[in-house]
Design an enzyme around this catalytic site. Structure first.
Site, PDB file in Angstrom:
ATOM      1  N   LYS A 196       0.854  -1.178   0.000  1.00 42.70           N
ATOM      2  CA  LYS A 196       0.000   0.000   0.000  1.00 42.70           C
ATOM      3  C   LYS A 196       0.892   1.230   0.000  1.00 42.70           C
ATOM      4  CE  LYS A 196      -3.597   2.468   2.442  1.00 42.70           C
ATOM      5  NZ  LYS A 196      -4.652   2.426   3.438  1.00 42.70           N
ATOM      6  N   LYS A 256      -2.194  -1.586  -3.775  1.00 45.54           N
ATOM      7  CA  LYS A 256      -3.024  -0.384  -3.725  1.00 45.54           C
ATOM      8  C   LYS A 256      -2.159   0.860  -3.792  1.00 45.54           C
ATOM      9  CE  LYS A 256      -6.029   1.929  -0.512  1.00 45.54           C
ATOM     10  NZ  LYS A 256      -6.545   1.932   0.821  1.00 45.54           N
TER      11      LYS A 256
HETATM   12  C1  PBG Z   1      -7.440   3.672   5.318  1.00 46.20           C
HETATM   13  C2  PBG Z   1      -7.808   3.406   3.919  1.00 46.20           C
HETATM   14  C3  PBG Z   1      -7.630   4.287   2.857  1.00 46.20           C
HETATM   15  C4  PBG Z   1      -8.198   3.703   1.740  1.00 46.20           C
HETATM   16  C5  PBG Z   1      -8.690   2.452   2.123  1.00 46.20           C
HETATM   17  N1  PBG Z   1      -8.422   2.277   3.476  1.00 46.20           N
HETATM   18  C6  PBG Z   1      -7.080   5.663   2.826  1.00 46.20           C
HETATM   19  C7  PBG Z   1      -5.762   5.958   3.355  1.00 46.20           C
HETATM   20  O1  PBG Z   1      -4.902   5.095   3.526  1.00 46.20           O
HETATM   21  O2  PBG Z   1      -5.566   7.130   3.659  1.00 46.20           O
HETATM   22  C8  PBG Z   1      -8.257   4.375   0.413  1.00 46.20           C
HETATM   23  C9  PBG Z   1      -9.192   3.820  -0.569  1.00 46.20           C
HETATM   24  C10 PBG Z   1      -9.491   4.639  -1.758  1.00 46.20           C
HETATM   25  O3  PBG Z   1      -8.888   5.702  -2.021  1.00 46.20           O
HETATM   26  O4  PBG Z   1     -10.383   4.234  -2.478  1.00 46.20           O
HETATM   27  N2  PBG Z   1      -6.704   2.812   6.025  1.00 46.20           N
END
Ligand code: PBG
Length: 335
Positions: A196, A256
């Protein structure tokens, strides 16, 4: 010309193209994200056209609609009331909290639907971070993991099938596996956000949950998530992260964001035999939607092409806000 090879021979008709197509899409590939809030009205999310914040009363209607379109997995994200947010995010393991109630409802009305959850503190954190922020502005790893374990156990208790740690703390997958097993939830799977990245593509999601880091408190709050989410310049590190998650007991590995990171999906596919998921994030969704609204691109074609390309890169599963539209366009068949 005297050519031995004429690749166009196999592109002559839709039937021939379908016969030799290497990858295809179907509704079972999708994980559909749903936002839920405590209020009594269904709310629009300005930067995510067509995506709503559901109430507990209206959520089931949308879950049933997704099921009817062939979708077999949903993931829940809460917009938590301001008054319930705190520095340690303790609301995340309230058994009567919004998410446990939503899970119970779905599992009692439609038990066959796979319910995935997000494990991280950001929706519950008054500082807007995925972990606990110390008084000197450090996101604390091990202290955060203690909260996440309690969060995951409460979600499993409510009936979650797949726990999705999105926090990027070190060692969380192993700790979650142990916490779940200790409580008798060895059947509950972990779909880990392994790679991520600290990405600007999450903007619309943070609007949806009002979960962006906040710099208005008394302590120094990091303005972004780059001390725990990965640096976009790194690829080998994604393999390290994924290998650690696999060793610690992850069942599915996720990448991601998805689109700018197709190479990472491909690399993980080469390196692991586990299922790989791609998260087609909110900013990617917003870009397609806004261009389609202006008539600059054809939404259906662009969405189906994009989702297919995740499969080609090596993803087995795609977490996408386009899930219902795409499933409807596919009409139960592969394109
Ligand atoms: C938070 C989380 C995020 C997303 C999913 N879980 C945002 C972040 O890490 O700030 C983002 C998903 C998206 O942008 O569709 N843990």
């Amino acid at each position: 010309m005297e050519l031995t090879y004429r690749p166009r021979r196999l592109r002559r008709s839709p039937a021939l193209r379908a016969m030799v197509r290497e990858h295809s899409l179907c509704a079972n590939d999708f994980i559909y994200p749903l936002f839920v809030h405590e209020g009594s009205d269904v709310e629009e999310i300005a930067s995510m056209p067509g995506i709503k914040r559901w109430t507990l009363d209206t959520l089931m209607g949308e879950v049933n609609r997704a099921w009817g379109l062939g979708i077999r997995c949903i993931v829940l994200f809460p917009k938590v009331d301001e008054g319930l947010k705190s520095e340690d995010g303790a609301e995340c393991f309230n058994e009567k909290g919004l998410i446990p109630r939503a899970i119970r409802m779905i599992k009692s009305d439609l038990p066959e639907m796979t319910v995935m959850t997000d494990v991280a503190l950001d929706p519950y954190s008054s500082d807007g971070h995925d972990g606990i922020v110390s008084s000197d502005g450090v996101v604390l790893n091990d202290e955060t993991i203690e909260q996440l374990c309690k969060q995951a156990v409460v979600q499993a208790q409510a009936g979650a099938d797949l726990i999705g740690p999105s926090d990027m703390m070190d060692g969380r997958v192993g700790a979650l596996r142990e916490a779940l097993d200790d409580e008798g939830y060895e059947h509950v799977g972990i779909i880990s956000y392994s790679a991520k990245y600290a990405s600007a593509y999450y903007g619309p999601f943070r609007d949806a949950l009002d979960s962006a880091p906040r710099m208005d408190g008394g302590k120094p709050i990091p303005k972004d998530k780059s001390t725990y989410q990965m640096d976009p310049g790194n690829a080998r590190e994604a393999i390290t992260e994924a290998q650690l998650d696999e060793q610690e007991g992850a069942d599915i590995l996720m990448v991601k964001p998805g689109l700018a990171y197709l190479d990472i999906i491909y690399r993980l596919r080469q390196d692991s035999e586990l299922p790989i998921a791609a998260y087609n994030v909110s900013g990617e969704f917003a870009m397609v939607k806004s261009a389609a609204e202006r008539g600059w691109i054809d939404e259906k074609s662009v969405v189906l092409e994009t989702l297919l390309c995740f499969k080609r890169a090596g993803a087995d599963l795609i977490l996408t806000y386009h899930a219902c539209d795409a499933a409807a366009w596919l009409g139960g068949e592969t394109p």
